[in-house]
Design a protein around this motif. Sequence first.
Motif, PDB file in Angstrom:
ATOM      1  N   MET A 151       0.833  -1.206   0.000  1.00  0.00           N
ATOM      2  CA  MET A 151       0.000   0.000   0.000  1.00  0.00           C
ATOM      3  C   MET A 151       0.869   1.259   0.000  1.00  0.00           C
ATOM      4  SD  MET A 151      -3.098  -1.088  -0.167  1.00  0.00           S
ATOM      5  CE  MET A 151      -2.403  -2.446  -1.140  1.00  0.00           C
ATOM      6  N   ALA A 152       1.989   1.221   0.712  1.00  0.00           N
ATOM      7  CA  ALA A 152       2.888   2.369   0.732  1.00  0.00           C
ATOM      8  C   ALA A 152       3.473   2.620  -0.661  1.00  0.00           C
ATOM      9  CB  ALA A 152       4.010   2.138   1.749  1.00  0.00           C
ATOM     10  N   ALA A 153       3.812   1.525  -1.371  1.00  0.00           N
ATOM     11  CA  ALA A 153       4.333   1.665  -2.738  1.00  0.00           C
ATOM     12  C   ALA A 153       3.277   2.231  -3.672  1.00  0.00           C
ATOM     13  CB  ALA A 153       4.833   0.311  -3.243  1.00  0.00           C
ATOM     14  N   MET A 154       2.023   1.796  -3.505  1.00  0.00           N
ATOM     15  CA  MET A 154       0.924   2.345  -4.306  1.00  0.00           C
ATOM     16  C   MET A 154       0.711   3.817  -3.999  1.00  0.00           C
ATOM     17  SD  MET A 154      -1.888  -0.741  -4.194  1.00  0.00           S
ATOM     18  CE  MET A 154      -3.200   0.422  -4.616  1.00  0.00           C
ATOM     19  N   ARG A 155       0.762   4.148  -2.714  1.00  0.00           N
ATOM     20  CA  ARG A 155       0.533   5.541  -2.304  1.00  0.00           C
ATOM     21  C   ARG A 155       1.634   6.450  -2.845  1.00  0.00           C
ATOM     22  NH1 ARG A 155      -1.270   9.450  -2.409  1.00  0.00           N
ATOM     23  NH2 ARG A 155      -1.950  10.911  -0.811  1.00  0.00           N
ATOM     24  N   ALA A 156       2.851   5.939  -2.869  1.00  0.00           N
ATOM     25  CA  ALA A 156       3.964   6.736  -3.377  1.00  0.00           C
ATOM     26  C   ALA A 156       3.769   7.099  -4.844  1.00  0.00           C
ATOM     27  CB  ALA A 156       5.273   5.970  -3.195  1.00  0.00           C
ATOM     28  N   ARG A 157       3.051   6.238  -5.565  1.00  0.00           N
ATOM     29  CA  ARG A 157       2.775   6.502  -6.983  1.00  0.00           C
ATOM     30  C   ARG A 157       1.380   7.081  -7.192  1.00  0.00           C
ATOM     31  NH1 ARG A 157       2.802   2.648 -10.907  1.00  0.00           N
ATOM     32  NH2 ARG A 157       3.269   4.429 -12.243  1.00  0.00           N
ATOM     33  N   ASP A 158       0.648   7.295  -6.090  1.00  0.00           N
ATOM     34  CA  ASP A 158      -0.697   7.876  -6.133  1.00  0.00           C
ATOM     35  C   ASP A 158      -1.633   7.066  -7.029  1.00  0.00           C
ATOM     36  OD1 ASP A 158      -2.555   9.733  -5.250  1.00  0.00           O
ATOM     37  OD2 ASP A 158      -2.230  11.084  -6.954  1.00  0.00           O
ATOM     38  N   LEU A 159      -1.564   5.728  -6.881  1.00  0.00           N
ATOM     39  CA  LEU A 159      -2.415   4.856  -7.694  1.00  0.00           C
ATOM     40  C   LEU A 159      -3.853   4.853  -7.171  1.00  0.00           C
ATOM     41  CD1 LEU A 159      -0.274   1.676  -8.453  1.00  0.00           C
ATOM     42  CD2 LEU A 159      -0.518   3.789  -9.785  1.00  0.00           C
ATOM     43  N   PHE A 160      -4.794   4.869  -8.078  1.00  0.00           N
ATOM     44  CA  PHE A 160      -6.218   4.732  -7.771  1.00  0.00           C
ATOM     45  C   PHE A 160      -6.544   3.252  -7.580  1.00  0.00           C
ATOM     46  CE2 PHE A 160     -10.529   4.047  -9.608  1.00  0.00           C
ATOM     47  CZ  PHE A 160     -11.272   4.756  -8.667  1.00  0.00           C
ATOM     48  N   MET A 161      -7.375   2.923  -6.593  1.00  0.00           N
ATOM     49  CA  MET A 161      -7.761   1.530  -6.346  1.00  0.00           C
ATOM     50  C   MET A 161      -9.249   1.328  -6.578  1.00  0.00           C
ATOM     51  SD  MET A 161      -7.861  -0.735  -2.808  1.00  0.00           S
ATOM     52  CE  MET A 161      -6.110  -0.988  -2.571  1.00  0.00           C
ATOM     53  N   VAL A 162      -9.593   0.271  -7.310  1.00  0.00           N
ATOM     54  CA  VAL A 162     -10.968  -0.213  -7.387  1.00  0.00           C
ATOM     55  C   VAL A 162     -11.086  -1.378  -6.408  1.00  0.00           C
ATOM     56  CG1 VAL A 162     -12.738  -1.281  -8.829  1.00  0.00           C
ATOM     57  CG2 VAL A 162     -11.220   0.462  -9.809  1.00  0.00           C
ATOM     58  N   CYS A 163     -11.931  -1.232  -5.397  1.00  0.00           N
ATOM     59  CA  CYS A 163     -12.144  -2.308  -4.431  1.00  0.00           C
ATOM     60  C   CYS A 163     -13.369  -3.105  -4.855  1.00  0.00           C
ATOM     61  CB  CYS A 163     -12.342  -1.747  -3.017  1.00  0.00           C
ATOM     62  SG  CYS A 163     -12.722  -3.024  -1.788  1.00  0.00           S
ATOM     63  N   ALA A 164     -13.149  -4.332  -5.279  1.00  0.00           N
ATOM     64  CA  ALA A 164     -14.221  -5.151  -5.840  1.00  0.00           C
ATOM     65  C   ALA A 164     -15.033  -5.892  -4.791  1.00  0.00           C
ATOM     66  CB  ALA A 164     -13.649  -6.149  -6.847  1.00  0.00           C
ATOM     67  N   ASN A 165     -14.674  -5.726  -3.522  1.00  0.00           N
ATOM     68  CA  ASN A 165     -15.438  -6.334  -2.423  1.00  0.00           C
ATOM     69  C   ASN A 165     -15.270  -5.469  -1.174  1.00  0.00           C
ATOM     70  OD1 ASN A 165     -16.565  -7.779  -0.356  1.00  0.00           O
ATOM     71  ND2 ASN A 165     -15.308  -9.604  -0.615  1.00  0.00           N
ATOM     72  N   PRO A 166     -16.239  -4.590  -0.875  1.00  0.00           N
ATOM     73  CA  PRO A 166     -16.114  -3.703   0.282  1.00  0.00           C
ATOM     74  C   PRO A 166     -16.188  -4.409   1.638  1.00  0.00           C
ATOM     75  CG  PRO A 166     -17.639  -2.783  -1.326  1.00  0.00           C
ATOM     76  CD  PRO A 166     -17.379  -4.213  -1.726  1.00  0.00           C
ATOM     77  N   ASP A 167     -16.551  -5.695   1.680  1.00  0.00           N
ATOM     78  CA  ASP A 167     -16.586  -6.399   2.963  1.00  0.00           C
ATOM     79  C   ASP A 167     -15.208  -6.376   3.606  1.00  0.00           C
ATOM     80  OD1 ASP A 167     -19.219  -7.038   2.614  1.00  0.00           O
ATOM     81  OD2 ASP A 167     -18.875  -9.127   2.078  1.00  0.00           O
ATOM     82  N   ARG A 168     -15.176  -6.164   4.921  1.00  0.00           N
ATOM     83  CA  ARG A 168     -13.922  -6.245   5.664  1.00  0.00           C
ATOM     84  C   ARG A 168     -13.631  -7.680   6.067  1.00  0.00           C
ATOM     85  NH1 ARG A 168     -15.520  -1.199   9.534  1.00  0.00           N
ATOM     86  NH2 ARG A 168     -14.764   0.489   8.215  1.00  0.00           N
ATOM     87  N   VAL A 169     -14.668  -8.387   6.505  1.00  0.00           N
ATOM     88  CA  VAL A 169     -14.532  -9.789   6.888  1.00  0.00           C
ATOM     89  C   VAL A 169     -15.741 -10.557   6.379  1.00  0.00           C
ATOM     90  CG1 VAL A 169     -13.136  -9.357   8.953  1.00  0.00           C
ATOM     91  CG2 VAL A 169     -15.644  -9.415   9.136  1.00  0.00           C
TER      92      VAL A 169
END
Length: 289
Positions: A151-169
């Motif tokens: 996640m830190a590597a993604m944040r460093a590149r400011d990548l947009f995320m599509v979350c295909a399952n909003p469930d946490r558990v």
Amino acid sequence: MSIPFPTLTDHFAPLASRYDVLFCDVWGVIHNGVAPFPETVDALQRFRAGGGRVVLLTNAPRDGDVVVQFLDTLKVPRDAYDAVVTSGDVARAEIEARRDQAVLHIGPERDYSMFDHLELRFAPVERADYAVCSGLFDDETETPDDYRELMAAMRARDLFMVCANPDRVVERGHELVYCAGAIADLYESMGGAVMFTGKPYRPIYERALARAAALRGAAVPLDRVLAIGDSVRTDLKGAAGFGVDCLFVTAGIHAGELGGHETVDHGALAAIFTEAGLLPAAVTRRLAW
């Protein structure tokens, strides 16, 4: 401040005539990932036999057809529902709109059906244009903390995320395992931008309502739709946000904090509704006719 306690019922039959369409959650309501709940299957079959329509509404990060196949393996009869709408279906539409971009997929191979026939370019975090998170690579051994470096590597590149399952558990048997929503929440907490494609967000409900209207051959008033689910965060909040009633099932992911699978702790139940600031139309331990 507390809010009024909702109706607690052991039987769905007295409520059924108020509704033409059910938006029914799958995992935790119809099955626990290992076996179906016979009384729930029976209730859905009876509702359909009376002229109602049942649209299964799930945060599964896969195409609806894949969910149908999984239900088949669990011996959930197809006459218990009319259609399946998934967060994977909604995510796929977003992915298709980005077909010219390289994608980083975070999740297990079983979710690849979401990408079928799209001819995408997959890339590591260093070269991706955006990311799609469908889950953990290994949800039996990993936790969201295992993804902090990624996640830190993604944040460093400011990548947009599509979350295909909003469930946490999600409940698997009697165990809770982490889902994509837990990773997406971590990314958001680090300042990352996320699009959530399933419950409690509107796109999946709009898709389900359109499917129900097509099945009935007429528009479906929102006051004739009942959402059934076991999650305050996704099912109850999503129903309230979309403007439909909710029947809350206690013997699902909240069972551990609500008194167990066989009993209901009324005080704990009132507390979670008060904390959420939301109230379902009714509460049941398990959907049964």
